[in-house]
Design a protein around this motif. Sequence first.
Motif, PDB file in Angstrom:
ATOM      1  N   UNK A  39       0.832  -1.211   0.000  1.00  0.00           N
ATOM      2  CA  UNK A  39       0.000   0.000   0.000  1.00  0.00           C
ATOM      3  C   UNK A  39       0.866   1.261   0.000  1.00  0.00           C
ATOM      4  N   UNK A  40       1.774   1.395  -0.981  1.00  0.00           N
ATOM      5  CA  UNK A  40       2.675   2.549  -1.000  1.00  0.00           C
ATOM      6  C   UNK A  40       1.964   3.800  -1.477  1.00  0.00           C
ATOM      7  N   UNK A  41       2.499   4.943  -1.110  1.00  0.00           N
ATOM      8  CA  UNK A  41       2.006   6.206  -1.668  1.00  0.00           C
ATOM      9  C   UNK A  41       2.485   6.370  -3.102  1.00  0.00           C
ATOM     10  N   UNK A  42       3.684   5.878  -3.389  1.00  0.00           N
ATOM     11  CA  UNK A  42       4.292   6.057  -4.708  1.00  0.00           C
ATOM     12  C   UNK A  42       4.839   4.718  -5.191  1.00  0.00           C
ATOM     13  N   UNK A  43       4.498   4.352  -6.421  1.00  0.00           N
ATOM     14  CA  UNK A  43       5.052   3.153  -7.045  1.00  0.00           C
ATOM     15  C   UNK A  43       5.944   3.592  -8.201  1.00  0.00           C
ATOM     16  N   UNK A  44       7.200   3.148  -8.174  1.00  0.00           N
ATOM     17  CA  UNK A  44       8.190   3.555  -9.166  1.00  0.00           C
ATOM     18  C   UNK A  44       8.596   2.330  -9.975  1.00  0.00           C
ATOM     19  N   UNK A  45       8.480   2.433 -11.306  1.00  0.00           N
ATOM     20  CA  UNK A  45       8.748   1.289 -12.172  1.00  0.00           C
ATOM     21  C   UNK A  45       9.773   1.663 -13.230  1.00  0.00           C
ATOM     22  N   UNK A  46      10.862   0.925 -13.290  1.00  0.00           N
ATOM     23  CA  UNK A  46      11.934   1.180 -14.250  1.00  0.00           C
ATOM     24  C   UNK A  46      11.824   0.180 -15.395  1.00  0.00           C
ATOM     25  N   UNK A  47      11.287   0.632 -16.523  1.00  0.00           N
ATOM     26  CA  UNK A  47      11.100  -0.210 -17.707  1.00  0.00           C
ATOM     27  C   UNK A  47      10.454  -1.554 -17.347  1.00  0.00           C
ATOM     28  N   UNK A  48       9.243  -1.518 -16.805  1.00  0.00           N
ATOM     29  CA  UNK A  48       8.624  -2.763 -16.324  1.00  0.00           C
ATOM     30  C   UNK A  48       8.253  -3.748 -17.416  1.00  0.00           C
ATOM     31  N   UNK A  49       8.211  -3.310 -18.692  1.00  0.00           N
ATOM     32  CA  UNK A  49       7.796  -4.204 -19.764  1.00  0.00           C
ATOM     33  C   UNK A  49       8.965  -4.706 -20.602  1.00  0.00           C
ATOM     34  N   UNK A  50      10.190  -4.367 -20.222  1.00  0.00           N
ATOM     35  CA  UNK A  50      11.337  -4.777 -21.041  1.00  0.00           C
ATOM     36  C   UNK A  50      11.464  -6.299 -21.046  1.00  0.00           C
TER      37      UNK A  50
END
Length: 265
Positions: free
Chosen positions: A165-176
């Motif tokens: 349950x984060x306030x911010x979700x950070x994704x680095x090239x999640x579809x690579x």
Amino acid sequence: MGRITIQNLSKTYINRRRFPRGDDDPQVRQGERITVLKDINLEIENGEMVCFLGPSGCGKSTLLRIIAGFEPACGGVVQVNGQPVTGPSADHIFVFQHSGLFPWMTVAENVGLGLRHLKNHHSRQAQVTEFIEMVELEGFEHHYPRQLSGGMQRRAELARALAVNPDIMIMDEPFSGLDFLTHMKMREEVVNMHAFIRKTMLLVTHNIDDALIMGDHIVILGSSPTAVTMDRILDFPRPRNFEKSPELGRLRSELFLMLGINYAV
């Protein structure tokens, strides 16, 4: 809440070179300073999905790591909800480019990592089931990562991140590394998930179409040292279709040209 303010952010690395000093004892000397980010200024509102675009090596991932607290800035400030970022936080979850699932844990065990604080076993299991169902992995709860496809592993990672349950979700090239159809499916799932949870989501991508279809807000990084070359809110209605929206199509062509590609060729 996940409101992010970035003011005059800069990041510089110093190359270190090793020189022989005699007796096989190398001497480390300071090399040239390389400025990766310079005077980055951004305002990201709570609940936005922000897509970052830019050429390889321009500092997109570095910027995300600074926002997440994994790296210090050399100048400027990053604030989340008015508080400066001083290090990693459970409120800022990072989904890495490559699979971060623990291979010795099942899907349910991986997802349950963020729910260890719940003392009631039945309540914890009910929430694990809820997040697994949210990413459509029912029936795979007891599978290990090696038994899942690449797309299923990414969905399991999203479920694990959401469980915290984060306030911010950070994704680095999640579809690579995903095949075309899995990529399209994952993109659709992330868009639908964001519409449901309304968390602030930051996503690095090299895919212009992904940014335009997914983003509420698009940021392009470019030049050297890296600065913001475009900071634009995308107010196109969803679902987005390039053929049915001439304005979206024109923006798409503009972005290709900004990134050095003549898409008409």
